[in-house]
Structure formats: C-alpha cells, structure tokens
Design a protein around this motif. Structure first.
Motif, PDB file in Angstrom:
ATOM      1  N   ALA A  72     -42.821  -6.289   0.240  1.00  0.00           N
ATOM      2  CA  ALA A  72     -44.255  -6.261   0.557  1.00  0.00           C
ATOM      3  C   ALA A  72     -45.057  -6.280  -0.727  1.00  0.00           C
ATOM      4  N   PHE A  73     -46.266  -6.813  -0.613  1.00  0.00           N
ATOM      5  CA  PHE A  73     -47.248  -6.735  -1.697  1.00  0.00           C
ATOM      6  C   PHE A  73     -48.380  -5.853  -1.216  1.00  0.00           C
ATOM      7  N   LEU A  74     -48.735  -4.857  -2.025  1.00  0.00           N
ATOM      8  CA  LEU A  74     -49.801  -3.921  -1.671  1.00  0.00           C
ATOM      9  C   LEU A  74     -50.800  -3.833  -2.810  1.00  0.00           C
ATOM     10  N   TYR A  75     -52.078  -4.010  -2.478  1.00  0.00           N
ATOM     11  CA  TYR A  75     -53.150  -3.820  -3.466  1.00  0.00           C
ATOM     12  C   TYR A  75     -54.118  -2.765  -2.960  1.00  0.00           C
ATOM     13  N   LEU A  76     -54.357  -1.748  -3.820  1.00  0.00           N
ATOM     14  CA  LEU A  76     -55.313  -0.689  -3.515  1.00  0.00           C
ATOM     15  C   LEU A  76     -56.157  -0.393  -4.740  1.00  0.00           C
ATOM     16  N   TYR A  77     -57.325   0.181  -4.520  1.00  0.00           N
ATOM     17  CA  TYR A  77     -58.170   0.601  -5.625  1.00  0.00           C
ATOM     18  C   TYR A  77     -57.559   1.804  -6.332  1.00  0.00           C
ATOM     19  N   ALA A  78     -57.782   1.879  -7.626  1.00  0.00           N
ATOM     20  CA  ALA A  78     -57.280   2.977  -8.438  1.00  0.00           C
ATOM     21  C   ALA A  78     -58.392   4.010  -8.649  1.00  0.00           C
ATOM     22  N   ASP A  79     -58.307   4.753  -9.755  1.00  0.00           N
ATOM     23  CA  ASP A  79     -59.294   5.788 -10.022  1.00  0.00           C
ATOM     24  C   ASP A  79     -59.336   6.033 -11.526  1.00  0.00           C
ATOM     25  N   HIS A 121     -60.602   5.815  -3.662  1.00  0.00           N
ATOM     26  CA  HIS A 121     -59.977   5.621  -4.966  1.00  0.00           C
ATOM     27  C   HIS A 121     -58.782   6.556  -5.089  1.00  0.00           C
ATOM     28  N   THR A 122     -57.670   6.042  -5.614  1.00  0.00           N
ATOM     29  CA  THR A 122     -56.411   6.796  -5.621  1.00  0.00           C
ATOM     30  C   THR A 122     -55.751   6.725  -6.985  1.00  0.00           C
ATOM     31  N   SER A 123     -55.198   7.839  -7.428  1.00  0.00           N
ATOM     32  CA  SER A 123     -54.501   7.851  -8.719  1.00  0.00           C
ATOM     33  C   SER A 123     -53.121   7.202  -8.597  1.00  0.00           C
ATOM     34  N   ARG A 124     -52.637   6.688  -9.699  1.00  0.00           N
ATOM     35  CA  ARG A 124     -51.322   6.055  -9.707  1.00  0.00           C
ATOM     36  C   ARG A 124     -50.223   7.062  -9.367  1.00  0.00           C
ATOM     37  N   ASP A 176     -58.660  -9.099 -13.999  1.00  0.00           N
ATOM     38  CA  ASP A 176     -58.077  -7.951 -13.307  1.00  0.00           C
ATOM     39  C   ASP A 176     -57.874  -6.766 -14.242  1.00  0.00           C
ATOM     40  N   LEU A 177     -58.108  -5.573 -13.726  1.00  0.00           N
ATOM     41  CA  LEU A 177     -58.034  -4.370 -14.548  1.00  0.00           C
ATOM     42  C   LEU A 177     -56.600  -3.950 -14.839  1.00  0.00           C
ATOM     43  N   ASP A 178     -55.633  -4.534 -14.131  1.00  0.00           N
ATOM     44  CA  ASP A 178     -54.240  -4.206 -14.394  1.00  0.00           C
ATOM     45  C   ASP A 178     -53.549  -5.298 -15.223  1.00  0.00           C
ATOM     46  N   ASN A 179     -54.345  -6.162 -15.815  1.00  0.00           N
ATOM     47  CA  ASN A 179     -53.777  -7.164 -16.717  1.00  0.00           C
ATOM     48  C   ASN A 179     -53.083  -6.453 -17.880  1.00  0.00           C
ATOM     49  N   SER A 180     -51.854  -6.836 -18.154  1.00  0.00           N
ATOM     50  CA  SER A 180     -51.050  -6.117 -19.148  1.00  0.00           C
ATOM     51  C   SER A 180     -51.677  -6.138 -20.538  1.00  0.00           C
ATOM     52  N   SER A 181     -52.452  -7.172 -20.848  1.00  0.00           N
ATOM     53  CA  SER A 181     -53.053  -7.261 -22.178  1.00  0.00           C
ATOM     54  C   SER A 181     -54.120  -6.196 -22.400  1.00  0.00           C
ATOM     55  N   GLY A 222     -59.557   3.509 -16.400  1.00  0.00           N
ATOM     56  CA  GLY A 222     -58.713   4.529 -15.800  1.00  0.00           C
ATOM     57  C   GLY A 222     -57.316   4.026 -15.503  1.00  0.00           C
ATOM     58  N   ASP A 223     -56.894   4.149 -14.255  1.00  0.00           N
ATOM     59  CA  ASP A 223     -55.573   3.671 -13.828  1.00  0.00           C
ATOM     60  C   ASP A 223     -55.560   2.175 -13.542  1.00  0.00           C
ATOM     61  N   GLY A 224     -56.643   1.487 -13.840  1.00  0.00           N
ATOM     62  CA  GLY A 224     -56.691   0.039 -13.619  1.00  0.00           C
ATOM     63  C   GLY A 224     -56.835  -0.298 -12.156  1.00  0.00           C
ATOM     64  N   GLU A 225     -55.894  -1.077 -11.641  1.00  0.00           N
ATOM     65  CA  GLU A 225     -55.837  -1.407 -10.224  1.00  0.00           C
ATOM     66  C   GLU A 225     -54.389  -1.252  -9.780  1.00  0.00           C
ATOM     67  N   HIS A 226     -54.201  -0.962  -8.481  1.00  0.00           N
ATOM     68  CA  HIS A 226     -52.849  -0.759  -7.971  1.00  0.00           C
ATOM     69  C   HIS A 226     -52.362  -2.028  -7.276  1.00  0.00           C
ATOM     70  N   ARG A 227     -51.448  -2.732  -7.918  1.00  0.00           N
ATOM     71  CA  ARG A 227     -50.763  -3.860  -7.297  1.00  0.00           C
ATOM     72  C   ARG A 227     -49.265  -3.596  -7.397  1.00  0.00           C
ATOM     73  N   TYR A 228     -48.608  -3.569  -6.231  1.00  0.00           N
ATOM     74  CA  TYR A 228     -47.202  -3.197  -6.197  1.00  0.00           C
ATOM     75  C   TYR A 228     -46.396  -4.175  -5.362  1.00  0.00           C
ATOM     76  N   LEU A 229     -45.169  -4.441  -5.819  1.00  0.00           N
ATOM     77  CA  LEU A 229     -44.152  -5.087  -4.999  1.00  0.00           C
ATOM     78  C   LEU A 229     -43.241  -3.988  -4.494  1.00  0.00           C
ATOM     79  N   LEU A 230     -43.097  -3.922  -3.191  1.00  0.00           N
ATOM     80  CA  LEU A 230     -42.337  -2.852  -2.552  1.00  0.00           C
ATOM     81  C   LEU A 230     -41.138  -3.433  -1.821  1.00  0.00           C
ATOM     82  N   THR A 231     -40.044  -2.704  -1.796  1.00  0.00           N
ATOM     83  CA  THR A 231     -38.856  -3.082  -1.041  1.00  0.00           C
ATOM     84  C   THR A 231     -38.476  -1.938  -0.121  1.00  0.00           C
ATOM     85  N   LYS A 232     -38.304  -2.251   1.160  1.00  0.00           N
ATOM     86  CA  LYS A 232     -37.936  -1.222   2.128  1.00  0.00           C
ATOM     87  C   LYS A 232     -36.453  -0.933   2.055  1.00  0.00           C
TER      88      LYS A 232
END
Length: 359
Positions: free
Chosen positions: A246-253, A303-306, A331-336, A348-358
C-alpha cells in the motif's frame, strides 16, 4: 531569539493583521495569504524563488513584505464597509455561474469545486508523472501493478485511479464519499477509453469491500481529513491481501509550515471559498494548483508526528513500514531538503509518504 521564534513572531503579526482586514479587504487577505503560503514550500514551479536565498531568510522577507502590504493598504477604501450583504451578493453571483455545490458534505464541496476546474491532461499526464516521482523512489515500480487488483481509497474525482489504471492494473476500484466527484471521475475515465476502472460511493472508514480483496491500496491525502484516521488505516489494512502493498500519504507536524497551516484557516474560513477562488483565478493561478484552498477550507485537517504514525502502523499489523522520500522538488519530504540546517525549523517532520506491506 531562535530562527523559529523570530519567524513565528512575524507570522503571528501577519495573522493578526489579516484578521483585522478580513471583513473590509478580503481581496488583500487572499492575495497576501497566497503569497506567504507559496513561500512556505521549498520550491515553486510557477513562480521560482531566488536560488541564492536560504528558505528561512526568504520566508522572513516575504513576511516583512506581507506585513508591510497590510500597513500600506490601510488608507484604501473598501466596498465591504457599511454595505451589509455585499459579500453575500458576490457569492450569490458566483453561485449562479455554476460554482456552488449543495449536494455533498463540506469536505467534498471543497474538493468538488477544485476538481471541476481540472482538464483531461491533468487527470492523465500530470497524475501519472506525479505517481512516478513519488512512488518510484525505492524498490517499487508502477510496472509491478500490471495484472493487480487496485483500490484508490478516497479517490476524489479519480485522477490517480485513472493513472493507476493506465499502469496496466487488471482492475482499479475508486471509492469516495462524494457522489458528484465520483461522477466526474467516471465521465473522464470513459473519455480516456479505459475499461479496467470502476468507481463506487463509499466511506473510507467503512469500506464496502471484503477482507484481503486488493493487491495494492493507494491512499493519498485522505485520512487526515476524516474523523478517525486510525480507523481508516485499519480499514486499509483489512482490505489489503496478506503480502500486499500500500501507499499511504498523511500530513505531518512540526516546524513553521505545519504551525502556519493550523492558523491560516481561522482567518480564511471567514471568506467564502467561492470568493477566494475567484481572487486566485484573477491572479492567474493555474487551475490545478489547489493546495492553498485545500488547507484553508477543509473542516478537518489532522497533523501527526512521524514517531506516532510509524508506531501505529506497526501495531496495526504492517510487516514493512518504509518511508518514501519524494522525487518532487516541491514536496517537504524530498531527501535533498533534510540536509538543510533549517529544515526541521521550517518543515518539521516533512510529509508522511509510506510504502507498507501487510504481514
């Protein structure tokens, strides 16, 4: 005084001035709020920033300019003063031009008005490019969706569902609470000639699908606008098959960015959305650039912390929780960005973008 404290002091002054003018000079509030908000991002593809400036120095400078703008405009007259109903009359005229929806809940109204302005190119070319830049940054490739059963959870008007269908998925299901948005997505999918996609009206907190039904679930910027983010994550986990991704994107804090997002809507919600969008259109803002109105008018924005999010994802039952660093410069989670000395102060924590595996 720290960098954050200095910027926060200026921003709070800016908000106080905006609050004082929101009734008499709403056009000025919209214009200056837009100018400040766009500078909060690390990059602007439409109005490029001077490369020599540090982000914190640039934001400090634009705050000075916006504060000065309010002060300089204080002698200007206003058609809104002493004319009860003036704003209501303007909004009524905009509504008569077809910009008002009355058949959906507030969040769906906000996005419906924005999606109405999109064209087919945005739904196809731009959405597919964004998926590549945000998802294909590690071991995941869109080509892996070929033959998969995919869910776009909270699909809105379907631009990403359509892009996912173009990647060769066997079947893409788009589900959203907004009936009018679903109709828009279905109509555009038909125009593109795609036959491997279908749309359903439904609540992301109670998905109308069986356990383990999907190979891949895409949930982009949805659950932080619901009343129960955790329940939405549990539903995502439930409908994903064991071993599915799954791909999940949520706001950070944290940082000035998320602090600002908490305070700007308090002022902006006093200005009708139709009026704000009309001012932004007169400024020449492209129709697909709705990030500002997104924040200003949605009724819920969590808004949620990492640390909290990653712990909850693991407790929910995801075997792999992999943070993605986006390849998009805005994007705020750009590695640069993370190497910048003021990154945490600003984003802050940027943005939350995750690849998830069940599991």
């Amino acid at each position: 005084m720290s960098i954050f404290d200095d910027l926060k002091t200026k921003f709070d002054r800016f908000i106080d001035l905006a609050q004082a003018r929101v009734r008499s000079q709403p056009w000025l509030v919209v214009t200056l709020m837009h100018e400040y908000f766009r500078h909060l991002y690390p990059s602007d593809p439409y109005l490029p920033f001077p490369e020599a400036d540090s982000a914190s120095a640039r934001i400090s400078s634009v705050l000075d300019a916006c504060i000065g703008g309010f002060e300089a405009a204080s002698p200007l007259g206003s058609y809104f003063v002493g004319r009860p109903g003036c704003m209501e009359g303007i909004v009524a005229r905009l509504a008569a031009a077809g910009r008002k929806r009355a058949d959906e809940a507030t969040t769906q109204q906000v996005y419906g008005k924005l999606w109405d302005a999109f064209d087919v190119d945005v739904y196809t070319k731009e959405a597919l490019q964004i998926l590549r830049e945000r998802l294909e940054t590690g071991d995941f490739r869109l080509s892996s969706l070929k033959g998969a059963k995919v869910l776009d959870m909270g699909c809105g008007s379907g631009r990403y569902a359509i892009a996912l269908a173009m990647c060769g998925a066997a079947r893409v299901h788009g589900v959203d609470l907004g009936a009018a948005s679903i109709e828009t997505g279905a109509a555009i999918a038909q125009r593109t000639g795609l036959s491997n996609i279908e749309f359903h009206t439904g609540n992301v907190l109670e998905l109308p699908y069986r356990d383990g039904e999907f190979d891949f679930v895409f949930c982009n910027g949805v659950l932080h606008h619901t009343t129960n983010m955790e329940q939405g994550i549990r539903e995502l986990h439930r409908v994903l098959k064991p071993g599915g991704r799954a791909f999940l994107y949520l706001y950070a804090d944290g940082g000035l960015f998320w602090y600002s997002r908490k305070k700007m809507p308090v002022v902006m919600k006093q200005i009708p959305q139709e009026y704000t969008m009309a001012v932004l259109q007169l400024l020449g803002m492209p129709s697909n650039r709705f990030v500002f109105v997104d924040n200003w008018y949605v009724p819920i924005e969590r808004h949620t912390s990492r640390a909290y999010l990653e712990q909850f994802l693991r407790e929910t039952g995801f075997a792999a929780v992999v943070k993605i660093h986006s390849g998009r410069a805005t994007d705020l989670d750009n590695s640069s960005l993370r190497s910048r000395p003021d990154a945490e102060v600003l984003w802050g924590d940027g943005e939350h973008r995750y690849l998830l595996t069940k599991a």
